[in-house]
Design a protein around this motif. Structure first.
Motif, PDB file in Angstrom:
ATOM      1  N   HIS A 118       0.826  -1.200   0.000  1.00  0.00           N
ATOM      2  CA  HIS A 118       0.000   0.000   0.000  1.00  0.00           C
ATOM      3  C   HIS A 118       0.865   1.256   0.000  1.00  0.00           C
ATOM      4  O   HIS A 118       1.751   1.415   0.833  1.00  0.00           O
ATOM      5  CB  HIS A 118      -0.898   0.031   1.242  1.00  0.00           C
ATOM      6  N   THR A 150      -1.139   4.189  -0.722  1.00  0.00           N
ATOM      7  CA  THR A 150      -2.296   4.948  -0.241  1.00  0.00           C
ATOM      8  C   THR A 150      -3.408   3.935   0.014  1.00  0.00           C
ATOM      9  O   THR A 150      -3.292   2.756  -0.363  1.00  0.00           O
ATOM     10  CB  THR A 150      -2.785   5.972  -1.292  1.00  0.00           C
ATOM     11  N   PRO A 151      -4.514   4.361   0.629  1.00  0.00           N
ATOM     12  CA  PRO A 151      -5.633   3.430   0.805  1.00  0.00           C
ATOM     13  C   PRO A 151      -6.224   2.934  -0.510  1.00  0.00           C
ATOM     14  O   PRO A 151      -6.952   1.942  -0.522  1.00  0.00           O
ATOM     15  CB  PRO A 151      -6.659   4.276   1.577  1.00  0.00           C
ATOM     16  N   HIS A 152      -5.905   3.607  -1.618  1.00  0.00           N
ATOM     17  CA  HIS A 152      -6.469   3.235  -2.917  1.00  0.00           C
ATOM     18  C   HIS A 152      -5.543   2.349  -3.749  1.00  0.00           C
ATOM     19  O   HIS A 152      -5.923   1.944  -4.853  1.00  0.00           O
ATOM     20  CB  HIS A 152      -6.807   4.497  -3.718  1.00  0.00           C
ATOM     21  N   THR A 153      -4.345   2.039  -3.246  1.00  0.00           N
ATOM     22  CA  THR A 153      -3.422   1.192  -3.998  1.00  0.00           C
ATOM     23  C   THR A 153      -4.013  -0.203  -4.180  1.00  0.00           C
ATOM     24  O   THR A 153      -4.507  -0.797  -3.221  1.00  0.00           O
ATOM     25  CB  THR A 153      -2.074   1.081  -3.266  1.00  0.00           C
ATOM     26  N   GLU A 180      -5.419   7.930  -7.327  1.00  0.00           N
ATOM     27  CA  GLU A 180      -4.870   8.051  -5.975  1.00  0.00           C
ATOM     28  C   GLU A 180      -4.181   6.774  -5.515  1.00  0.00           C
ATOM     29  O   GLU A 180      -4.174   6.461  -4.330  1.00  0.00           O
ATOM     30  CB  GLU A 180      -5.962   8.424  -4.970  1.00  0.00           C
ATOM     31  N   GLU A 181      -3.545   6.057  -6.408  1.00  0.00           N
ATOM     32  CA  GLU A 181      -2.937   4.782  -6.052  1.00  0.00           C
ATOM     33  C   GLU A 181      -1.484   4.902  -5.610  1.00  0.00           C
ATOM     34  O   GLU A 181      -0.980   4.040  -4.894  1.00  0.00           O
ATOM     35  CB  GLU A 181      -3.062   3.808  -7.219  1.00  0.00           C
ATOM     36  N   GLU A 191      -0.155   8.293  -4.773  1.00  0.00           N
ATOM     37  CA  GLU A 191      -0.069   9.507  -3.947  1.00  0.00           C
ATOM     38  C   GLU A 191      -1.482  10.003  -3.683  1.00  0.00           C
ATOM     39  O   GLU A 191      -2.286  10.130  -4.605  1.00  0.00           O
ATOM     40  CB  GLU A 191       0.750  10.582  -4.671  1.00  0.00           C
ATOM     41  N   ALA A 192      -1.787  10.270  -2.423  1.00  0.00           N
ATOM     42  CA  ALA A 192      -3.127  10.706  -2.046  1.00  0.00           C
ATOM     43  C   ALA A 192      -3.478  12.019  -2.738  1.00  0.00           C
ATOM     44  O   ALA A 192      -2.664  12.941  -2.812  1.00  0.00           O
ATOM     45  CB  ALA A 192      -3.219  10.890  -0.530  1.00  0.00           C
ATOM     46  N   GLY A 193      -4.688  12.074  -3.288  1.00  0.00           N
ATOM     47  CA  GLY A 193      -5.168  13.288  -3.936  1.00  0.00           C
ATOM     48  C   GLY A 193      -4.703  13.478  -5.358  1.00  0.00           C
ATOM     49  O   GLY A 193      -5.020  14.486  -5.980  1.00  0.00           O
ATOM     50  N   SER A 230      -4.274  11.884  -9.330  1.00  0.00           N
ATOM     51  CA  SER A 230      -4.684  10.908 -10.332  1.00  0.00           C
ATOM     52  C   SER A 230      -3.943  11.171 -11.635  1.00  0.00           C
ATOM     53  O   SER A 230      -3.371  12.249 -11.829  1.00  0.00           O
ATOM     54  CB  SER A 230      -6.194  10.954 -10.563  1.00  0.00           C
TER      55      SER A 230
END
Length: 265
Positions: free
Chosen positions: A168, A170-173, A197-198, A200-202, A204
């Protein structure tokens, strides 16, 4: 962070040991001290200290108050490498056009081992500040450019990435192999890759492949910015058009194509 692959022995020749000290610097490292360099290379401190002295005299590294940093001489040498320079020079007008149209961060990337390596970046005051930089790298599985290398490359490339493990950022990875494989299948169908957001947060991104005359992916172009501002599907045609035009230009120049992927590290 130890840069050696698990099970690798420290290099034995003097040249290999010296190069391992240079290679110990990661993309986020401004400087490293002797203890860090010895740990990352597996070299005894006295050996690392002696070789660093040689590298300082040659001009490859510079001493700082707290350690060592890479020198400008390495940057100058890097600029002499013909194929990366040729690719960057050919791509730059297309990157600049994308920046003028979007005012977002525009990247040119190639594959280096399991990572996507940024060869060029065009951004400005209106672009969202992000972690990427020229010469920096991020894991292929969590970047738009990297997903293209995995989706369009040979199966063993993805197998190596999965064997190394997905972690992970970020939470989206995407860290489940099955989900990543489905994402790569969608990438093939669309003809472009996205990153929501995979890495780095925020942040795309949307990316399209650059192909050589044999239709092999050799590089990728991406548009990267604020997740709330970027409409990835709307921007996809623009980045695909730029990548296609650059692919055609490179295919007309035998000296520039094929551009090989960097060797596995």
């Amino acid at each position: 962070m130890d840069t050696r692959v698990d099970g690798d022995e420290p290099p034995r020749s003097v040249l290999a040991r010296g190069l391992s000290l240079l290679d110990a610097f990661g993309s986020a490292d401004t400087e490293l001290n002797l203890t860090e360099l010895a740990a990352r290379t597996g070299l005894p401190k006295p050996t690392a200290h002696r070789l660093l002295g040689e590298l300082v005299r040659w001009g490859g590294v510079e001493r700082t108050e707290s350690g060592y940093r890479l020198s400008m001489r390495l940057f100058v040498l890097g600029q002499r490498a013909p194929r990366p320079r040729g690719l960057r020079e050919a791509a730059l007008p297309y990157l600049e056009d994308l920046y003028e149209a979007t005012h977002e961060n525009i990247h040119l990337a190639v594959l280096d081992g399991n990572d996507t390596l940024f060869l060029e970046k065009v951004s400005g005051r209106r672009s969202m500040p992000i972690v990427s930089r020229v010469g920096g790298r991020l894991p292929a599985y969590c970047t738009a450019t990297g997903k293209l290398f995995l989706a369009l490359g040979p199966p063993d490339r993805l197998e190596r990435v999965l064997a190394a493990g997905l972690v992970h950022y970020t939470p989206h990875t995407i860290v489940m192999p099955g989900l990543l494989q489905r994402e790569l299948s969608r990438t093939l169908t669309r003809g472009y890759a996205v990153n929501r957001e995979e890495s780095e947060a925020g942040v795309s991104a949307v990316a399209a492949p650059i192909l050589d005359h044999r239709r092999r992916v050799i590089a990728a172009i991406s548009i990267t910015g604020n997740v709330c501002r970027l409409d990835l599907d709307r921007l996809a045609p623009a980045v695909r058009t730029a990548a296609l035009a650059l692919s055609r230009e490179l295919s007309r120049e035998p000296a520039a194509a094929p551009f090989p992927l960097l060797p596995r590290r």
